[in-house]
Motif scaffolding. Structure first.
Motif, short mmCIF file in Angstrom:
data_model
loop_
_atom_site.label_atom_id
_atom_site.label_comp_id
_atom_site.label_asym_id
_atom_site.label_seq_id
_atom_site.Cartn_x
_atom_site.Cartn_y
_atom_site.Cartn_z
N ASN A 89 47.03 -16.41 -41.25
CA ASN A 89 46.48 -16.16 -42.59
C ASN A 89 47.50 -16.32 -43.71
O ASN A 89 47.20 -16.05 -44.87
CB ASN A 89 45.87 -14.75 -42.66
N ALA A 90 48.70 -16.78 -43.38
CA ALA A 90 49.78 -16.83 -44.38
C ALA A 90 49.42 -17.72 -45.56
O ALA A 90 49.74 -17.39 -46.72
CB ALA A 90 51.08 -17.30 -43.73
N LEU A 91 48.78 -18.86 -45.30
CA LEU A 91 48.43 -19.77 -46.39
C LEU A 91 47.42 -19.12 -47.34
O LEU A 91 47.54 -19.22 -48.56
CB LEU A 91 47.87 -21.07 -45.84
N ALA A 92 46.43 -18.43 -46.76
CA ALA A 92 45.43 -17.76 -47.59
C ALA A 92 46.08 -16.67 -48.44
O ALA A 92 45.77 -16.52 -49.63
CB ALA A 92 44.33 -17.16 -46.72
N VAL A 93 47.00 -15.92 -47.86
CA VAL A 93 47.69 -14.87 -48.61
C VAL A 93 48.51 -15.49 -49.74
O VAL A 93 48.53 -14.98 -50.87
CB VAL A 93 48.60 -14.04 -47.68
N MET A 153 47.92 -18.28 -51.33
CA MET A 153 47.02 -18.76 -52.39
C MET A 153 46.46 -17.61 -53.21
O MET A 153 46.33 -17.70 -54.43
CB MET A 153 45.89 -19.58 -51.79
N ILE A 154 46.14 -16.50 -52.55
CA ILE A 154 45.63 -15.34 -53.27
C ILE A 154 46.71 -14.81 -54.22
O ILE A 154 46.41 -14.31 -55.32
CB ILE A 154 45.20 -14.23 -52.27
N LEU A 210 41.30 -9.48 -48.89
CA LEU A 210 42.08 -10.31 -49.81
C LEU A 210 41.43 -10.37 -51.19
O LEU A 210 42.14 -10.43 -52.21
CB LEU A 210 42.25 -11.71 -49.24
N ALA A 211 40.11 -10.35 -51.25
CA ALA A 211 39.44 -10.33 -52.55
C ALA A 211 39.79 -9.05 -53.32
O ALA A 211 40.01 -9.08 -54.54
CB ALA A 211 37.93 -10.43 -52.37
N HIS A 212 39.87 -7.93 -52.62
CA HIS A 212 40.25 -6.67 -53.28
C HIS A 212 41.71 -6.69 -53.72
O HIS A 212 42.04 -6.17 -54.80
CB HIS A 212 40.00 -5.48 -52.35
N VAL A 213 42.57 -7.28 -52.90
CA VAL A 213 43.97 -7.41 -53.30
C VAL A 213 44.07 -8.25 -54.57
O VAL A 213 44.76 -7.88 -55.54
CB VAL A 213 44.80 -8.06 -52.17
N LEU A 267 37.03 -16.67 -57.68
CA LEU A 267 37.25 -16.67 -56.23
C LEU A 267 35.89 -16.61 -55.55
O LEU A 267 35.05 -15.78 -55.90
CB LEU A 267 38.09 -15.45 -55.83
N ILE A 268 35.67 -17.50 -54.59
CA ILE A 268 34.38 -17.62 -53.91
C ILE A 268 34.63 -17.51 -52.41
O ILE A 268 35.56 -18.14 -51.88
CB ILE A 268 33.72 -18.98 -54.23
N THR A 269 33.79 -16.74 -51.72
CA THR A 269 34.00 -16.60 -50.28
C THR A 269 32.75 -16.95 -49.48
O THR A 269 31.62 -16.86 -49.97
CB THR A 269 34.43 -15.16 -49.89
N GLY A 270 32.98 -17.35 -48.24
CA GLY A 270 31.91 -17.65 -47.29
C GLY A 270 32.52 -17.81 -45.91
O GLY A 270 33.73 -17.98 -45.78
N ARG A 271 31.70 -17.78 -44.88
CA ARG A 271 32.24 -17.83 -43.52
C ARG A 271 32.72 -19.21 -43.12
O ARG A 271 33.75 -19.35 -42.47
CB ARG A 271 31.18 -17.34 -42.51
N LEU A 272 31.98 -20.26 -43.50
CA LEU A 272 32.34 -21.61 -43.10
C LEU A 272 32.99 -22.35 -44.26
O LEU A 272 32.98 -21.90 -45.40
CB LEU A 272 31.09 -22.36 -42.63
N ALA A 273 33.53 -23.52 -43.96
CA ALA A 273 34.05 -24.39 -45.01
C ALA A 273 32.92 -24.78 -45.95
O ALA A 273 31.76 -24.91 -45.53
CB ALA A 273 34.68 -25.62 -44.39
N PRO A 274 33.19 -24.97 -47.24
CA PRO A 274 32.13 -25.21 -48.23
C PRO A 274 31.19 -26.36 -47.89
O PRO A 274 30.00 -26.30 -48.23
CB PRO A 274 32.92 -25.50 -49.51
N LYS A 275 31.68 -27.39 -47.23
CA LYS A 275 30.81 -28.54 -46.94
C LYS A 275 29.65 -28.17 -46.02
O LYS A 275 28.66 -28.92 -45.93
CB LYS A 275 31.62 -29.68 -46.34
N PHE A 276 29.76 -27.03 -45.35
CA PHE A 276 28.69 -26.58 -44.46
C PHE A 276 27.75 -25.57 -45.11
O PHE A 276 26.83 -25.09 -44.45
CB PHE A 276 29.28 -25.97 -43.19
#
Length: 229
Positions: free
Chosen positions: A26-30, A32-33, A56-59, A120-129
């Motif tokens: 998760n280092a890359l996501a952290v 970017m956040i 991460l959204a709360h952080v 910031l937008i979240t979802g389970r899959l990559a956006p293309k799906f």
């Protein structure tokens, strides 16, 4: 050995930066956040249930003064107020079946960026799906910078289990987490279910959470565990 007492207490999730364990998964996501700016001032964060998107959204919200809202809770009349600050919109794919909510999110997307705030937008899959039927919304989301939370490595899965136990005010014996990491299905959602089952079983039998109890939970049918059999 210290006696662990079991109480039927609600889990209270810790959502501070210091409660988030960073690993290669998760280092890359952290990173970017934590960035001071994003390309186009928007970011899509994806990952399976329990991966840490909400954490991460709360952080991010705490560090930017932003607000967090579920995509299904956004109302058109609230968009101007929401757009005054950075906004995290969670579980956006959930609106795929609601044309009006999609139009509302498209309006929110445009107004937040027009106001110079981050989205910031979240979802389970990559956006293309996500397959949002509103083409303008789908294309705007696909055009955002995207970072994924990868499946957990040993260190991350162990940290997630430890946090789940702490959230429930539980103190398992030292060998429980090591056993679970080695033998359980390596999904965040499974980790949450296993800890919940251990909590319930330990409470119903008034006993400590030990390796033997973990063996029972992993080997038993979940329906039998839930019924106390």
């Amino acid at each position: 050995m210290a006696l662990q007492l079991s109480f039927d207490l609600p889990a209270k999730t810790a959502l501070g930066r210091e409660d988030f364990f960073v690993s290669p998964a998760n280092a890359l996501a952290v990173a970017m956040i934590s960035a001071t700016s994003w390309p186009g001032n928007k970011l899509v964060l994806s990952g399976p249930a329990g991966a840490g998107k909400t954490h991460l959204a709360h952080v991010w919200a705490a560090e930017t003064g932003g607000r967090i809202i579920q995509a299904t809770d956004v109302r058109y009349e609230d968009v101007p107020d929401l757009a005054r600050t950075p906004v995290a919109v969670e579980d956006v794919p959930m609106v795929a079946g609601d044309p009006e909510l999609q139009k509302t999110l498209f309006h929110l997307h445009n107004l937040v960026l027009a106001e110079g705030n981050a989205l910031l937008i979240t979802g389970r899959l990559a956006p293309k799906f996500w397959q949002l039927p509103l083409p303008d919304l789908q294309s705007r989301i696909e055009g955002a910078h995207h970072v994924a939370l990868d499946p957990p490595d040993d260190a991350l899965l162990g940290a997630v289990l430890a946090k789940l136990f702490v959230d429930r005010q539980l103190n398992p014996s030292p060998d429980v987490i090591a056993y679970l990491v080695k033998h359980m299905d390596r999904r965040f959602e499974t980790a949450a279910n296993v800890v919940a089952q251990l909590d319930q079983l330990a409470l119903s039998e008034k006993r400590d959470i030990t390796r033997a109890l973990a063996v029972r939970v992993l080997s038993a049918d979940l329906d039998d565990v839930e019924s106390g059999n």
